[in-house]
Design an enzyme around this catalytic site. Structure first.
Site, PDB file in Angstrom:
ATOM      1  N   ARG A   1     -18.108  19.685   3.271  1.00  0.00           N
ATOM      2  CA  ARG A   1     -18.278  18.222   3.243  1.00  0.00           C
ATOM      3  C   ARG A   1     -18.665  17.759   4.639  1.00  0.00           C
ATOM      4  O   ARG A   1     -18.016  18.158   5.623  1.00  0.00           O
ATOM      5  CB  ARG A   1     -16.950  17.595   2.803  1.00  0.00           C
TER       6      ARG A   1
ATOM      7  N   ASP B   1       0.119  -8.769   2.310  1.00  0.00           N
ATOM      8  CA  ASP B   1      -0.923  -7.888   1.771  1.00  0.00           C
ATOM      9  C   ASP B   1      -1.868  -8.759   0.943  1.00  0.00           C
ATOM     10  O   ASP B   1      -1.423  -9.676   0.255  1.00  0.00           O
ATOM     11  CB  ASP B   1      -0.288  -6.803   0.904  1.00  0.00           C
TER      12      ASP B   1
ATOM     13  N   TYR C   1     -14.754   4.181  10.221  1.00  0.00           N
ATOM     14  CA  TYR C   1     -13.306   4.081  10.003  1.00  0.00           C
ATOM     15  C   TYR C   1     -12.544   4.677  11.184  1.00  0.00           C
ATOM     16  O   TYR C   1     -11.654   4.047  11.754  1.00  0.00           O
ATOM     17  CB  TYR C   1     -12.882   4.786   8.701  1.00  0.00           C
TER      18      TYR C   1
ATOM     19  N   SER D   1      -4.279   7.538  13.547  1.00  0.00           N
ATOM     20  CA  SER D   1      -4.634   8.722  12.754  1.00  0.00           C
ATOM     21  C   SER D   1      -5.016   9.884  13.658  1.00  0.00           C
ATOM     22  O   SER D   1      -5.559   9.684  14.750  1.00  0.00           O
ATOM     23  CB  SER D   1      -5.822   8.325  11.872  1.00  0.00           C
TER      24      SER D   1
ATOM     25  N   GLY E   1       0.825  -1.210   0.000  1.00  0.00           N
ATOM     26  CA  GLY E   1       0.000   0.000   0.000  1.00  0.00           C
ATOM     27  C   GLY E   1       0.861   1.263   0.000  1.00  0.00           C
ATOM     28  O   GLY E   1       2.097   1.204  -0.086  1.00  0.00           O
TER      29      GLY E   1
ATOM     30  N   ASP F   1      -5.304 -12.712   3.459  1.00  0.00           N
ATOM     31  CA  ASP F   1      -6.128 -11.775   4.220  1.00  0.00           C
ATOM     32  C   ASP F   1      -5.822 -11.942   5.712  1.00  0.00           C
ATOM     33  O   ASP F   1      -6.052 -13.017   6.279  1.00  0.00           O
ATOM     34  CB  ASP F   1      -7.599 -12.105   3.920  1.00  0.00           C
TER      35      ASP F   1
ATOM     36  N   LYS G   1      -9.901   3.009  14.429  1.00  0.00           N
ATOM     37  CA  LYS G   1      -8.584   3.438  14.937  1.00  0.00           C
ATOM     38  C   LYS G   1      -8.636   3.594  16.457  1.00  0.00           C
ATOM     39  O   LYS G   1      -7.724   3.190  17.176  1.00  0.00           O
ATOM     40  CB  LYS G   1      -8.156   4.745  14.269  1.00  0.00           C
TER      41      LYS G   1
END
Ligand code: NAD
Ligand code: WQD
Length: 346
Positions: free
Chosen positions: A298, A33, A152, A127, A12, A60, A156
């Site tokens: 947004r 991956d 999402y 994040s 990635g 996976d 985290k």
């Protein structure tokens, strides 16, 4: 003998740049991956840059048996950097279980194997989304974690809690959670970069795709925020600077220099930049105009966030050094290179 690092999600965007930095720093890398959001030919790019093709296994990590089998075979892994996860905020709102399954099951499987096979060190990709809209800016690692805006983001937060609880009982495991701000740019060689599959959501890939003519127009999401020019502010961190921080974090854990079993570090530049500033810096750095228009806000966007990086600077001895101009130029060079590459391979 070289130490071997397992890089999950290593084909990635951030994982490939980190693999390059690990190999350049003398580590062996094995990538796992499932190629759900990357391509196998990323390995060619890594090999061209470093002269070394990393070991690669495609499966996976949310599959418990496959993950166990992998650890049974790979008996010499010193540390793990866990990038593998789904990351599209909008998709996670539409399909939360896909995100909870993938991002949480893969982490749980890894932690179980770490305990079972005595692999002590984990670096986790977190994040700045965990901070939501912070009250105090720049935001430091002690700022409260705010209720997540998306599934999402929640993966985290929950992942950090899962790691904390697992470390608490294990007594042996140690981990560093790196909270990235906005990773952008590509390797200066243009041999690896970000591969947004489908329509990108992030600002910089939308800018480069608009500049090259794949998209007609960039929509700036809101110019009525309470910021100097009315657009949102973020902390855009060069992906190679970010990758280098992972090498330092791994070394810190391997050498047992960590002060706590679980440590958190912000990875950003410490500088907030508005959307309009990103556009104008891109135009100046590349000489290419970006066709844009201002539209409504947004949903879910925070107004402004940038990092207090003092802890990473002092404890890790790490600092982002690449200028935003250089970073945006690398993003542009990558876009140009990649489009040509796709045409040739058609
Ligand atoms: P990416 O999608 O480019 O890379 C993730 C890789 O993981 C992909 O190659 C994908 O195929 C793989 N993968 C996903 N689920 C898997 C599974 N179950 N088993 C095996 N492989 C799997 O994303 P990225 O931008 O490189 O992000 C890496 C990590 O950093 C992610 O955890 C992401 O949440 C986190 N992060 C990214 C950003 C960002 O803006 N890019 C910001 C903060 C945090
Ligand atoms: C940056 C700025 C947009 C696109 C997201 C995730 C976050 C993290 C990083 C993983 C914002 C504006 C964007 C466009 C625009 N990922 N923008 N037009 O929103 O800070 O964070 O990626 O952890 O979790 O939420 O990044 O690149 O999407 O947006 O005006 O077409 O650009 O409004 O102000 P964001 P982004």
């Amino acid at each position: 003998m070289k130490q071997k690092i397992l890089v999950t999600g290593g084909t990635g965007y951030i994982g490939s740049h980190t693999t390059v930095e690990l190999q350049n720093s003398g580590y062996d890398v094995v990538i796992v991956d499932n190629l759900s959001n990357s391509r196998i030919d990323v390995l060619d790019g890594i090999e061209k840059i470093t002269g070394i093709r990393p070991e690669f296994e495609q499966f996976d990590l949310a599959d418990q048996d496959m993950t166990d089998l992998f650890f049974k075979k790979q008996t010499d892994i010193s540390a793990i950097i866990h990038f593998a996860a789904f990351k599209a905020v909008g998709e996670s709102v539409e399909n939360p279980l896909k995100y909870y399954r993938n991002n949480l099951f893969s982490l749980i499987n890894l932690l179980e194997c770490m305990t079972r096979y005595s692999t002590a060190c984990l670096v986790f990709s977190s994040s700045c989304t965990v901070y939501g809209q912070p009250e105090i800016l720049p935001v430091n690692e002690n700022a409260p974690v705010q209720p997540a805006i998306s599934p999402y983001g929640n993966t985290k937060q929950v992942s950090e809690e899962i790691i904390r609880d697992t470390l608490f009982v294990s007594g042996k495991l140690r981990a560093i959670s790196l909270r990235y701000f906005n990773p952008v740019g590509a390797h200066p060689s243009s041999l690896i970069g970000e591969l947004p599959i489908g329509v990108p959501n992030n600002l910089v890939p939308v800018i480069t795709q608009t500049a090259i003519g794949i998209r007609e127009q960039l929509k700036v999401f809101g110019s009525d925020y309470n910021t100097p020019d009315g657009s949102c502010i973020r902390d855009y961190i060069d992906v190679v600077d970010l990758a280098k921080a992972h090498v330092i974090a791994v070394k810190r854990l391997l050498e047992q220099k960590n002060r706590q079993a679980l440590e958190f570090f912000n990875l950003g530049t410490g500088k907030g930049v508005s959307v309009f500033e990103v556009i104008s810096t891109f135009e100046k750095a590349t000489g290419v105009k970006v066709n844009y228009t201002v539209t409504g806000r947004r949903a879910g966007d925070v107004e402004q966030v940038w990092a207090d990086t003092r802890l990473a600077n002092s404890e890790l001895g790490w600092k982002a050094t690449t200028s935003l101009s250089e970073t945006l130029r690398s993003a542009w060079n990558w876009e140009v290179y990649y489009r040509k590459y796709l045409e040739k391979s058609r």
